[in-house]
Enzyme design. Structure first.
Site, PDB file in Angstrom:
ATOM      1  N   HIS A 264       8.480 -34.673 -36.789  1.00 39.77           N
ATOM      2  CA  HIS A 264       8.988 -33.484 -37.476  1.00 39.77           C
ATOM      3  C   HIS A 264      10.504 -33.365 -37.331  1.00 39.77           C
ATOM      4  O   HIS A 264      11.133 -34.015 -36.487  1.00 39.77           O
ATOM      5  CB  HIS A 264       8.321 -32.227 -36.917  1.00 39.77           C
ATOM      6  CG  HIS A 264       8.618 -32.016 -35.460  1.00 39.77           C
ATOM      7  ND1 HIS A 264       9.808 -31.488 -35.005  1.00 39.77           N
ATOM      8  CD2 HIS A 264       7.887 -32.284 -34.353  1.00 39.77           C
ATOM      9  CE1 HIS A 264       9.802 -31.425 -33.686  1.00 39.77           C
ATOM     10  NE2 HIS A 264       8.643 -31.909 -33.262  1.00 39.77           N
ATOM     11  N   GLU A 339       0.925 -31.624 -30.685  1.00 43.01           N
ATOM     12  CA  GLU A 339       1.666 -32.076 -29.516  1.00 43.01           C
ATOM     13  C   GLU A 339       0.856 -31.837 -28.248  1.00 43.01           C
ATOM     14  O   GLU A 339      -0.111 -31.047 -28.240  1.00 43.01           O
ATOM     15  CB  GLU A 339       3.009 -31.334 -29.442  1.00 43.01           C
ATOM     16  CG  GLU A 339       3.920 -31.701 -28.280  1.00 43.01           C
ATOM     17  CD  GLU A 339       4.274 -33.185 -28.206  1.00 43.01           C
ATOM     18  OE1 GLU A 339       3.400 -33.966 -27.749  1.00 43.01           O
ATOM     19  OE2 GLU A 339       5.392 -33.545 -28.582  1.00 43.01           O
TER      20      GLU A 339
END
Length: 458
Positions: A264, A339
């Site tokens: 990202h 994550e």
């Protein structure tokens, strides 16, 4: 007007290895089998076999019904169907002559193309296995031969295993030219249900000339050094380098499932170098610009992305949506790409953690099984990420998938592909909005083709 169905399939026991094809021509109205043809074609790859099976089926129909016949061609090879329908490019030059030959035959007919699941292609599967089984005994295929002992989609020569690995079990993969093909000697053909109620067999030689082995398509065969950086492309299929299966030091032997991994863009926490796990910060303006730069790159040739998946966290979702909008695709959320959970360390800098949790930090840095207080160890996260990766490779077999995720999951997928220990995570650096690429092959190896590529941000 009578219409027909061609079902074609084929396989290679070893890929490349002993190969054969099977093709069936049926009456579309009642499913009656009109022609069966099969042949062993020596040592070839799956894709070569599939194309040659298609050629055999088209030639058999032309011999039976002549030019202009209406036919639906059914195969369980997504690659062949999509390439013949003109929706996928032919990246592998070694397959191009076969595709051109099949295309020339198809233009003499009125053809529609249909992909079918493997379990619905059993007739062609049976014939392909009969041909390979006969060849293993030193005999040509004969009409009415016994069914094969297993699927031709295997990863080990001569095992007859039913497709271990992400491909799963399935029908035989084969393809060959039928009688008179310039690529081989004549094949055996059986016509069924003709007016004389007897089988008309075309004579054929048991020996066929083996065409050169053709390495299979690889996404990066067409990607240059500016597109995805690589010191040396030893597995692109440009040359067949001898080696052991699974090492990466050989040409790819089947169509790759390509997993492009995009981290990202920038967030406020990444600017301040703070631990960012399950917290949900937004992208900064610079992070949005990074995502747009990645989108511009990935929308160009040669990427041809067909699926976009993303972590559920906002920073990844926003990055994925920017890219997907440019590609005209929807974003599919994959929970397993989130994550790692950093627990009590969320939002803290490394220095802050070192001061407040020195012993826990030392353990975490030394042992992937150690977890942050209230968080998730790398060992636990790796099992989740690996399971997600396996699902993606199986679900989107043979396609190019963009996965937008975070530093830890991306490192874990790369570490696993390299067969490296989990401690290798400590030796990798991954930049924001960086691209990496793994290509997965059904016959064993996964090949890391690019790592931490940020050329689109320069």
């Amino acid at each position: 007007m009578t219409s027909f169905v061609i079902e074609a399939d084929g396989g290679s026991r070893g890929n490349p290895g002993p190969a054969g094809y099977g093709a069936v021509v049926k009456d579309a109205a009642d499913g009656q089998v009109l022609v069966e043809t099969a042949e062993a074609i020596g040592a070839q790859t799956n894709n070569v076999a599939e194309y040659r099976g298609l050629i055999a089926g088209l030639q058999s129909l032309l011999a039976l019904a002549g030019d202009g016949a209406v036919v639906e061609v059914r195969m369980d090879s997504k690659l062949v169907v999509e390439q013949m329908a003109g929706r996928w490019k032919i990246k592998n030059e070694g397959l191009r002559p076969l595709a051109l030959e099949a295309g020339a035959l198809a233009r003499r007919l009125r053809v529609t193309w249909q992909w079918i699941p493997r379990e619905k292609n059993k007739d062609a599967d049976r014939l392909a296995n009969e041909a390979m089984d006969a060849a293993a005994k030193g005999r040509p295929w004969q009409p009415g031969g016994s069914a094969g002992t297993g699927s031709a989609r295997t990863g080990a020569a001569g095992t007859g295993s039913t497709g271990a690995g992400p491909r799963g079990t399935g029908a035989a993969r084969a393809g060959s030219a039928a009688a008179g093909s310039p690529l081989t000697g004549p094949s055996e053909t059986r016509e069924v249900g003709l007016s004389d109620a007897s089988a008309a067999e075309a004579s054929g030689s048991p020996a066929t000339a083996a065409a050169p082995l053709v390495a299979q398509d690889s996404l990066l065969d067409l990607i240059d050094a500016d597109a995805v950086s690589s010191d040396q492309d030893v597995s692109s299929g440009q040359a067949a380098v001898s080696g052991t299966a699974g090492t990466g030091w050989r040409a790819p032997t089947t169509v790759a499932t390509s997993l492009l991994l995009l981290r990202h863009g920038e967030t406020p926490l990444s600017v301040e170098r703070r631990f960012s796990g399950l917290g949900d910060p937004e992208l900064t303006p610079n992070g949005i610009a990074q995502a747009e730069a990645a989108a511009a790159r990935l929308s160009r040739e040669p990427y041809d992305i067909q699926v976009v998946v993303s972590s559920p966290l906002k920073r990844a979702r926003a990055t994925a949506e920017i890219v997907a909008a440019r590609l005209g695709l929807e974003v599919i959320v994959e929970e397993g790409l989130r994550e790692a959970d950093f627990g009590d360390w969320e939002g803290h800098t490394f220095t802050e953690i070192q001061r407040r949790w020195p012993d826990a930090l030392a353990a975490w840095l030394a042992d992937p099984s150690a977890a942050p207080p209230g968080g998730e160890s790398f060992g636990v996260a790796a099992r989740r990420v690996q399971a997600t990766g396996d699902r993606l490779v199986e679900r989107y077999e043979g396609r190019t998938v963009l996965a937008v995720s975070h530093v830890t999951p991306i490192k874990m997928l790369l570490q696993s592909a390299l067969l490296a220990p989990l401690a290798a995570l400590y030796r990798m650096h991954l930049d924001l909005a960086a691209l990496s690429l793994i290509e997965y092959y059904a016959d064993g190896p996964a090949v890391v083709k690019a790592f931490n590529d940020t050329s689109h941000l320069r």
